[in-house]
Design an enzyme around this catalytic site. Structure first.
Site, PDB file in Angstrom:
ATOM      1  N   HIS A 180       0.829  -1.204   0.000  1.00  0.00           N
ATOM      2  CA  HIS A 180       0.000   0.000   0.000  1.00  0.00           C
ATOM      3  C   HIS A 180       0.867   1.260   0.000  1.00  0.00           C
ATOM      4  O   HIS A 180       1.588   1.509   0.971  1.00  0.00           O
ATOM      5  CB  HIS A 180      -0.897  -0.037   1.242  1.00  0.00           C
ATOM      6  CG  HIS A 180      -1.818   1.122   1.358  1.00  0.00           C
ATOM      7  ND1 HIS A 180      -1.704   2.059   2.350  1.00  0.00           N
ATOM      8  CD2 HIS A 180      -2.865   1.507   0.587  1.00  0.00           C
ATOM      9  CE1 HIS A 180      -2.659   2.956   2.202  1.00  0.00           C
ATOM     10  NE2 HIS A 180      -3.384   2.651   1.142  1.00  0.00           N
ATOM     11  N   ARG A 181       0.840   1.993  -1.099  1.00  0.00           N
ATOM     12  CA  ARG A 181       1.744   3.143  -1.335  1.00  0.00           C
ATOM     13  C   ARG A 181       3.204   2.674  -1.316  1.00  0.00           C
ATOM     14  O   ARG A 181       4.101   3.421  -0.925  1.00  0.00           O
ATOM     15  CB  ARG A 181       1.528   4.258  -0.304  1.00  0.00           C
ATOM     16  CG  ARG A 181       0.076   4.653  -0.094  1.00  0.00           C
ATOM     17  CD  ARG A 181      -0.103   5.758   0.928  1.00  0.00           C
ATOM     18  NE  ARG A 181      -1.480   5.836   1.392  1.00  0.00           N
ATOM     19  CZ  ARG A 181      -1.916   6.621   2.359  1.00  0.00           C
ATOM     20  NH1 ARG A 181      -1.088   7.459   2.948  1.00  0.00           N
ATOM     21  NH2 ARG A 181      -3.176   6.604   2.735  1.00  0.00           N
ATOM     22  N   GLU A 206       0.104  -0.659  -4.660  1.00  0.00           N
ATOM     23  CA  GLU A 206      -0.989   0.303  -4.777  1.00  0.00           C
ATOM     24  C   GLU A 206      -0.363   1.680  -4.758  1.00  0.00           C
ATOM     25  O   GLU A 206       0.597   1.914  -4.000  1.00  0.00           O
ATOM     26  CB  GLU A 206      -1.946   0.137  -3.594  1.00  0.00           C
ATOM     27  CG  GLU A 206      -3.218   0.970  -3.666  1.00  0.00           C
ATOM     28  CD  GLU A 206      -3.147   2.334  -2.986  1.00  0.00           C
ATOM     29  OE1 GLU A 206      -4.132   3.073  -3.074  1.00  0.00           O
ATOM     30  OE2 GLU A 206      -2.096   2.686  -2.395  1.00  0.00           O
ATOM     31  N   ASP A 246      -1.285   6.175  -5.578  1.00  0.00           N
ATOM     32  CA  ASP A 246      -2.307   7.204  -5.775  1.00  0.00           C
ATOM     33  C   ASP A 246      -1.815   8.192  -6.819  1.00  0.00           C
ATOM     34  O   ASP A 246      -0.650   8.603  -6.765  1.00  0.00           O
ATOM     35  CB  ASP A 246      -2.557   7.941  -4.454  1.00  0.00           C
ATOM     36  CG  ASP A 246      -2.823   6.983  -3.312  1.00  0.00           C
ATOM     37  OD1 ASP A 246      -3.934   6.463  -3.245  1.00  0.00           O
ATOM     38  OD2 ASP A 246      -1.900   6.748  -2.501  1.00  0.00           O
ATOM     39  N   HIS A 260      -0.381  10.941  -2.435  1.00  0.00           N
ATOM     40  CA  HIS A 260      -1.682  10.635  -1.836  1.00  0.00           C
ATOM     41  C   HIS A 260      -2.532  11.863  -1.529  1.00  0.00           C
ATOM     42  O   HIS A 260      -3.679  11.954  -1.960  1.00  0.00           O
ATOM     43  CB  HIS A 260      -1.481   9.825  -0.550  1.00  0.00           C
ATOM     44  CG  HIS A 260      -2.758   9.504   0.141  1.00  0.00           C
ATOM     45  ND1 HIS A 260      -3.342  10.335   1.062  1.00  0.00           N
ATOM     46  CD2 HIS A 260      -3.592   8.437   0.025  1.00  0.00           C
ATOM     47  CE1 HIS A 260      -4.469   9.797   1.504  1.00  0.00           C
ATOM     48  NE2 HIS A 260      -4.645   8.638   0.884  1.00  0.00           N
ATOM     49  N   GLU A 276      -4.830   4.153  -8.026  1.00  0.00           N
ATOM     50  CA  GLU A 276      -6.002   4.792  -7.435  1.00  0.00           C
ATOM     51  C   GLU A 276      -6.092   6.228  -7.919  1.00  0.00           C
ATOM     52  O   GLU A 276      -5.174   7.026  -7.712  1.00  0.00           O
ATOM     53  CB  GLU A 276      -5.941   4.732  -5.901  1.00  0.00           C
ATOM     54  CG  GLU A 276      -7.207   5.322  -5.326  1.00  0.00           C
ATOM     55  CD  GLU A 276      -7.180   5.521  -3.819  1.00  0.00           C
ATOM     56  OE1 GLU A 276      -6.374   4.888  -3.114  1.00  0.00           O
ATOM     57  OE2 GLU A 276      -8.003   6.346  -3.368  1.00  0.00           O
ATOM     58  N   LYS A 311      -7.012   9.904  -7.800  1.00  0.00           N
ATOM     59  CA  LYS A 311      -7.270  10.886  -6.740  1.00  0.00           C
ATOM     60  C   LYS A 311      -7.298  12.284  -7.354  1.00  0.00           C
ATOM     61  O   LYS A 311      -7.164  12.446  -8.557  1.00  0.00           O
ATOM     62  CB  LYS A 311      -6.160  10.813  -5.692  1.00  0.00           C
ATOM     63  CG  LYS A 311      -6.224   9.619  -4.750  1.00  0.00           C
ATOM     64  CD  LYS A 311      -6.406  10.109  -3.335  1.00  0.00           C
ATOM     65  CE  LYS A 311      -6.110   9.070  -2.270  1.00  0.00           C
ATOM     66  NZ  LYS A 311      -7.106   8.054  -2.089  1.00  0.00           N
ATOM     67  N   ASP A 341       0.668  -1.827   4.577  1.00  0.00           N
ATOM     68  CA  ASP A 341       1.860  -0.969   4.567  1.00  0.00           C
ATOM     69  C   ASP A 341       3.122  -1.774   4.853  1.00  0.00           C
ATOM     70  O   ASP A 341       4.234  -1.315   4.628  1.00  0.00           O
ATOM     71  CB  ASP A 341       1.738   0.126   5.647  1.00  0.00           C
ATOM     72  CG  ASP A 341       0.532   1.032   5.432  1.00  0.00           C
ATOM     73  OD1 ASP A 341       0.128   1.223   4.273  1.00  0.00           O
ATOM     74  OD2 ASP A 341       0.002   1.545   6.441  1.00  0.00           O
TER      75      ASP A 341
HETATM   76  O1  G3P Z   1      -6.640   1.739  -2.398  1.00  0.00           O
HETATM   77  C1  G3P Z   1      -6.754   1.469  -1.053  1.00  0.00           C
HETATM   78  C2  G3P Z   1      -6.459   2.683  -0.207  1.00  0.00           C
HETATM   79  O2  G3P Z   1      -5.282   3.259  -0.684  1.00  0.00           O
HETATM   80  C3  G3P Z   1      -7.556   3.704  -0.221  1.00  0.00           C
HETATM   81  O3  G3P Z   1      -7.369   4.712   0.691  1.00  0.00           O
HETATM   82  O4  G3P Z   1      -6.671   6.933   1.430  1.00  0.00           O
HETATM   83  O5  G3P Z   1      -5.061   5.059   1.512  1.00  0.00           O
HETATM   84  O6  G3P Z   1      -5.729   6.033  -0.663  1.00  0.00           O
HETATM   85  P1  G3P Z   1      -6.144   5.725   0.735  1.00  0.00           P
HETATM   86 MG    MG Z   2      -4.717   4.765  -2.085  1.00  0.00          MG
END
Ligand code: G3P
Ligand code: MG
Length: 237
Positions: free
Chosen positions: A7-8, A34, A36, A49, A107, A109, A227
């Protein structure tokens, strides 16, 4: 088998949404990353993000108010206690992904009015370089995800949700989208299993607790966003 998405990037160890965090995900054996994306003032696609640079860089101000020339001078690493890292362009991440086998969950944004242009820009960057089978596009803004049916049909599309949906299967069917990226705290084990039994791909975010991770692996959930950089090592599949 449950797929692990960093995640990120491995954002518990490296500054989020930087090449360092993404590279570590590959080193640690992640199935995917993942990230953003947002548009700059001059319509470049940057990987970051928040809507502003304030939290994760040494600059101040909104992404949309800045050009790539402005953003590339900023340090996206030192706030995390590490060394300098650049804000990556999506192009840079995509070129790196072309040399490995990771899946990328992009993702969408940024401000709502930028979504159509953002989708076009992401498609222009990613489509020539990565096979659609390695690309998942998601957003909390579901009309934008649905618009991909016409704009860019091939990649998997996922609806992101951070609160409980009433009759999620019906909602997904209406949207003609069959992947759900759902906040762990808003969905029960039973609902996850039921949705998967009905053919929905379910991935959950953002799960960092080891027991919670193991529980989801035991459920054979399709994907977990974490994470951490430890999932394949510490958990039994
Ligand atoms: O894609 C899952 C998650 O990343 C969504 O929330 O705020 O961490 O981008 P956020
Ligand atoms: Mg995200």
């Amino acid at each position: 088998m449950t797929q692990w998405f960093a995640h990120r990037g491995v954002s518990i160890i490296k500054p989020e949404n930087t090449m360092a965090a993404f590279r570590l995900a590959e080193e640690r054996g992640a199935d995917g990353i993942e990230l953003d994306v947002q548009l700059t003032r001059d319509n470049r696609v940057v990987v970051i993000h928040d809507l502003s640079v304030n939290r994760t860089t040494n600059g101040r101000g909104s992404i949309r108010s800045k050009t790539w020339e402005d953003l590339k001078k900023l340090d996206a690493g030192s706030w995390f206690g590490g060394t300098y890292e650049a804000i990556p362009l999506l192009e840079e991440v995509t070129e790196w992904l072309a040399g490995n086998n990771l899946i990328v969950n992009i993702e969408l944004k940024g401000p709502l009015k930028t979504m159509p242009e953002l989708i076009r820009a992401v498609k222009t960057i990613v489509e020539p370089v990565l096979p659609a089978s390695r690309v998942i596009i998601s957003s909390f803004h579901h009309p934008s995800v649905v618009s991909l049916h016409e704009e860019w049909e091939e990649p998997e599309k996922a609806l992101l949700v951070s609160s409980g949906l009433y009759k999620p299967l019906r909602y997904l069917q209406q949207a003609d989208v069959f992947s759900l990226h759902v906040k762990r705290q808003t969905i029960s084990d039973k609902e996850i299993v039921e949705l998967m039994d009905q053919g929905i791909i379910v991935r959950v975010f953002t799960v960092n607790d080891e027991k919670a991770l193991q529980r989801l692996v035991n459920l054979q959930v399709d994907g977990i966003m974490t994470d951490h950089g430890i999932l394949p090592i510490t958990l039994s599949h």
